[in-house]
Design an enzyme around this catalytic site. Sequence first.
Site, PDB file in Angstrom:
ATOM      1  N   GLY A  47       0.839  -1.183   0.000  1.00  0.00           N
ATOM      2  CA  GLY A  47       0.000   0.000   0.000  1.00  0.00           C
ATOM      3  C   GLY A  47       0.877   1.236   0.000  1.00  0.00           C
ATOM      4  O   GLY A  47       2.067   1.165   0.316  1.00  0.00           O
ATOM      5  N   GLN A  52       2.936   9.828   1.764  1.00  0.00           N
ATOM      6  CA  GLN A  52       4.223   9.152   1.633  1.00  0.00           C
ATOM      7  C   GLN A  52       4.981   9.592   0.384  1.00  0.00           C
ATOM      8  O   GLN A  52       6.175   9.350   0.284  1.00  0.00           O
ATOM      9  CB  GLN A  52       4.034   7.643   1.604  1.00  0.00           C
ATOM     10  CG  GLN A  52       3.581   7.067   2.938  1.00  0.00           C
ATOM     11  CD  GLN A  52       3.458   5.580   2.837  1.00  0.00           C
ATOM     12  OE1 GLN A  52       2.417   5.059   2.449  1.00  0.00           O
ATOM     13  NE2 GLN A  52       4.534   4.872   3.172  1.00  0.00           N
ATOM     14  N   CYS A  90       6.858  -0.607   6.427  1.00  0.00           N
ATOM     15  CA  CYS A  90       6.382   0.632   5.825  1.00  0.00           C
ATOM     16  C   CYS A  90       7.448   1.168   4.887  1.00  0.00           C
ATOM     17  O   CYS A  90       8.629   1.196   5.245  1.00  0.00           O
ATOM     18  CB  CYS A  90       6.072   1.653   6.916  1.00  0.00           C
ATOM     19  SG  CYS A  90       5.429   3.214   6.310  1.00  0.00           S
ATOM     20  N   LEU A  91       7.023   1.590   3.712  1.00  0.00           N
ATOM     21  CA  LEU A  91       7.980   2.150   2.754  1.00  0.00           C
ATOM     22  C   LEU A  91       8.619   3.433   3.280  1.00  0.00           C
ATOM     23  O   LEU A  91       9.707   3.807   2.847  1.00  0.00           O
ATOM     24  CB  LEU A  91       7.285   2.407   1.411  1.00  0.00           C
ATOM     25  CG  LEU A  91       6.746   1.160   0.720  1.00  0.00           C
ATOM     26  CD1 LEU A  91       5.968   1.538  -0.540  1.00  0.00           C
ATOM     27  CD2 LEU A  91       7.856   0.180   0.401  1.00  0.00           C
ATOM     28  N   HIS A 132      -3.518   0.780   7.992  1.00  0.00           N
ATOM     29  CA  HIS A 132      -2.159   1.332   7.953  1.00  0.00           C
ATOM     30  C   HIS A 132      -2.143   2.586   7.076  1.00  0.00           C
ATOM     31  O   HIS A 132      -1.579   3.619   7.461  1.00  0.00           O
ATOM     32  CB  HIS A 132      -1.208   0.264   7.413  1.00  0.00           C
ATOM     33  CG  HIS A 132       0.212   0.690   7.287  1.00  0.00           C
ATOM     34  ND1 HIS A 132       1.203   0.213   8.124  1.00  0.00           N
ATOM     35  CD2 HIS A 132       0.831   1.538   6.428  1.00  0.00           C
ATOM     36  CE1 HIS A 132       2.360   0.762   7.769  1.00  0.00           C
ATOM     37  NE2 HIS A 132       2.155   1.559   6.733  1.00  0.00           N
ATOM     38  N   GLU A 133      -2.767   2.515   5.898  1.00  0.00           N
ATOM     39  CA  GLU A 133      -2.748   3.649   4.975  1.00  0.00           C
ATOM     40  C   GLU A 133      -3.593   4.810   5.473  1.00  0.00           C
ATOM     41  O   GLU A 133      -3.199   5.970   5.340  1.00  0.00           O
ATOM     42  CB  GLU A 133      -3.177   3.206   3.572  1.00  0.00           C
ATOM     43  CG  GLU A 133      -2.307   2.123   2.952  1.00  0.00           C
ATOM     44  CD  GLU A 133      -0.812   2.378   2.996  1.00  0.00           C
ATOM     45  OE1 GLU A 133      -0.383   3.557   2.976  1.00  0.00           O
ATOM     46  OE2 GLU A 133      -0.047   1.397   3.056  1.00  0.00           O
ATOM     47  N   HIS A 136      -1.693   6.815   7.834  1.00  0.00           N
ATOM     48  CA  HIS A 136      -0.833   7.805   7.165  1.00  0.00           C
ATOM     49  C   HIS A 136      -1.602   9.084   6.862  1.00  0.00           C
ATOM     50  O   HIS A 136      -1.050  10.182   6.968  1.00  0.00           O
ATOM     51  CB  HIS A 136      -0.261   7.238   5.858  1.00  0.00           C
ATOM     52  CG  HIS A 136       0.964   6.413   6.029  1.00  0.00           C
ATOM     53  ND1 HIS A 136       2.130   6.898   6.574  1.00  0.00           N
ATOM     54  CD2 HIS A 136       1.210   5.127   5.706  1.00  0.00           C
ATOM     55  CE1 HIS A 136       3.044   5.949   6.588  1.00  0.00           C
ATOM     56  NE2 HIS A 136       2.509   4.849   6.069  1.00  0.00           N
TER      57      HIS A 136
END
Length: 177
Positions: A47, A52, A90-91, A132-133, A136
Amino acid sequence: MAILKIARMGHPVLLRRADPVPDARDPDIRRLIADMGETMLDAAGLGLAAPQVHVPLRLFVWRDGDRVRALVNPALTLLGPAEATGWEGCLSIPGLRGNVPRAARLLFRGQDEAGDAVEGEAEGMAARVMQHEVDHLDGVLYPMRMTDFTQFGFNEELARSSTAAAAAITAARERSA
């Protein structure tokens, strides 16, 4: 399409609440969604939220099997008290992983990549990725959700320690047999 630069933990864009997307059908938003999908796939992510990639708007993309989907101006409703703890990376926090409690099931609604209204139910990994997204979009990073920091570490160390733990369990079973 383009590969976008991913913001890393410590950048202020990751700590603020993202703004609503005024028009999901805007060509710039559709291009952003396409670029985010390409960026997520290139980085081997599950995701990716707009903050991000340094864009403080309320939208994210995620993998749905072989397809990349988008959710614009998402709203999540957590279903029931059931919670599952699972490993997340996480990226924006490369090389680390942590065990994070999340709701096991949820309802989602928003707009898809074409700007059409969409709603549905998600569970398991899809529910985890969506939570999770959306975190963000609210300026929350997964370590802020963790309850046990002994379950947080570098990918290589966690893999090494889990391999060592598995070997110890196997050895103990062989000794008791």
